[in-house]
Design a protein around this motif. Structure first.
Motif, PDB file in Angstrom:
ATOM      1  N   GLU A   1       0.804  -1.215   0.000  1.00 52.11           N
ATOM      2  CA  GLU A   1       0.000   0.000   0.000  1.00 52.11           C
ATOM      3  C   GLU A   1       0.845   1.278   0.000  1.00 52.11           C
ATOM      4  N   PHE A   2       2.002   1.229   0.644  1.00 55.11           N
ATOM      5  CA  PHE A   2       2.850   2.421   0.765  1.00 55.11           C
ATOM      6  C   PHE A   2       3.316   2.954  -0.589  1.00 55.11           C
ATOM      7  N   ARG A   3       3.287   2.126  -1.595  1.00 53.85           N
ATOM      8  CA  ARG A   3       3.783   2.520  -2.922  1.00 53.85           C
ATOM      9  C   ARG A   3       2.828   3.444  -3.683  1.00 53.85           C
ATOM     10  N   PHE A   4       1.588   3.516  -3.251  1.00 51.56           N
ATOM     11  CA  PHE A   4       0.544   4.131  -4.066  1.00 51.56           C
ATOM     12  C   PHE A   4      -0.160   5.290  -3.382  1.00 51.56           C
ATOM     13  N   LYS A   5      -0.707   6.153  -4.224  1.00 46.80           N
ATOM     14  CA  LYS A   5      -1.691   7.135  -3.804  1.00 46.80           C
ATOM     15  C   LYS A   5      -2.966   6.756  -4.561  1.00 46.80           C
ATOM     16  N   ASN A   6      -4.009   6.427  -3.825  1.00 41.74           N
ATOM     17  CA  ASN A   6      -5.298   6.024  -4.427  1.00 41.74           C
ATOM     18  C   ASN A   6      -5.172   4.757  -5.275  1.00 41.74           C
ATOM     19  N   ARG A   7      -4.703   3.706  -4.666  1.00 39.99           N
ATOM     20  CA  ARG A   7      -4.459   2.435  -5.354  1.00 39.99           C
ATOM     21  C   ARG A   7      -5.762   1.783  -5.808  1.00 39.99           C
ATOM     22  N   ALA A   8      -5.720   1.193  -7.008  1.00 39.36           N
ATOM     23  CA  ALA A   8      -6.855   0.424  -7.533  1.00 39.36           C
ATOM     24  C   ALA A   8      -6.307  -0.771  -8.313  1.00 39.36           C
ATOM     25  N   LYS A   9      -7.010  -1.868  -8.235  1.00 41.31           N
ATOM     26  CA  LYS A   9      -6.602  -3.091  -8.919  1.00 41.31           C
ATOM     27  C   LYS A   9      -6.719  -2.915 -10.431  1.00 41.31           C
TER      28      LYS A   9
ATOM     29  N   GLY B   1      -1.883  -6.715 -11.008  1.00 41.70           N
ATOM     30  CA  GLY B   1      -1.455  -5.336 -11.179  1.00 41.70           C
ATOM     31  C   GLY B   1      -2.301  -4.359 -10.387  1.00 41.70           C
ATOM     32  N   ALA B   2      -1.736  -3.186 -10.172  1.00 36.10           N
ATOM     33  CA  ALA B   2      -2.441  -2.084  -9.522  1.00 36.10           C
ATOM     34  C   ALA B   2      -1.909  -0.779 -10.093  1.00 36.10           C
ATOM     35  N   VAL B   3      -2.758   0.231 -10.033  1.00 34.45           N
ATOM     36  CA  VAL B   3      -2.372   1.551 -10.520  1.00 34.45           C
ATOM     37  C   VAL B   3      -2.737   2.585  -9.457  1.00 34.45           C
ATOM     38  N   GLY B   4      -1.909   3.624  -9.378  1.00 33.36           N
ATOM     39  CA  GLY B   4      -2.159   4.745  -8.491  1.00 33.36           C
ATOM     40  C   GLY B   4      -2.154   6.031  -9.286  1.00 33.36           C
ATOM     41  N   ASP B   5      -2.184   7.139  -8.589  1.00 29.19           N
ATOM     42  CA  ASP B   5      -2.221   8.439  -9.260  1.00 29.19           C
ATOM     43  C   ASP B   5      -0.938   8.747 -10.031  1.00 29.19           C
ATOM     44  N   PHE B   6       0.188   8.156  -9.627  1.00 27.61           N
ATOM     45  CA  PHE B   6       1.466   8.456 -10.274  1.00 27.61           C
ATOM     46  C   PHE B   6       2.273   7.210 -10.625  1.00 27.61           C
ATOM     47  N   ASN B   7       1.686   6.012 -10.458  1.00 26.69           N
ATOM     48  CA  ASN B   7       2.477   4.809 -10.689  1.00 26.69           C
ATOM     49  C   ASN B   7       1.613   3.586 -10.923  1.00 26.69           C
TER      50      ASN B   7
END
Length: 179
Positions: A100-108, A118-124
């Motif tokens: 979880e620490f890797r993401f801002k607003n994580r989604a599958k 996979g997962a995507v966040g606001d910047f990664n």
């Protein structure tokens, strides 16, 4: 000349100067997008949303085909995309609490076109995929874009996901994954 006429002339002159100075600052893209970067083919279509105006596009770091490492694409002093590759012996779930620490607003990321998670966040994005190479059962590819990226967050997330899903199969091929 009346006061009203001179004010109009001055206002017109200032507007003209402003328009010319803004046109001169526009710059545009003075660089060519390479067909390959970080040791893999790069699709200009999926890279384009992250490109900025500038003079020089640089690729810094090791080619990902070396098996592990970091490779970044820069335009002038602006980070466009950073790629990080790890070879691992188990499948890491980007949606696990430990990631979880890797993401801002994580989604599958749903419906990957290969075996993995996979997962995507606001910047990664983080994609963990089956590999079956002699020296790794799985690979993890991290895609990061500049924290200075602005604009519509939903569109940026879609673009990050598209970029990751385009790049991961190419990375797997480059490092010799059989699955």
């Amino acid at each position: 000349m009346t006061g009203k006429t001179s004010r109009r002339i001055i206002a017109s002159a200032l507007a003209c100067c402003l328009a010319l100075s803004l046109a001169a600052c526009g710059g545009g893209r003075e660089y060519t997008v390479p067909k390959e970067a970080c040791g893999i083919p790069i699709s200009e279509k999926v890279l384009d949303p992250f490109l900025v105006d500038g003079k020089e596009l640089k690729v810094l770091g090791k080619p990902l085909a070396t098996g592990e490492g970091n490779c970044a694409i820069w335009v002038d002093d602006w980070l466009v995309v950073n790629l990080l590759l790890e070879k691992v012996d188990k499948l890491y779930d980007p949606m696990d609490e430990s990631e979880e620490f890797r993401f801002k607003n994580r989604a599958k990321t749903a419906d990957l076109p290969f075996d993995g998670l996979g997962a995507v966040g606001d910047f990664n994005a983080m994609v963990s995929a089956q590999c079956a190479a002699p020296d790794a059962k799985y690979v993890i590819v991290y895609v990061e874009v500049s924290l200075k990226s602005t604009g519509d967050v939903t569109r940026r997330r879609e673009n990050i996901e598209s970029f990751a899903l385009d790049v991961v199969p190419k990375v797997k091929k480059a490092i010799g994954c059989t699955t």
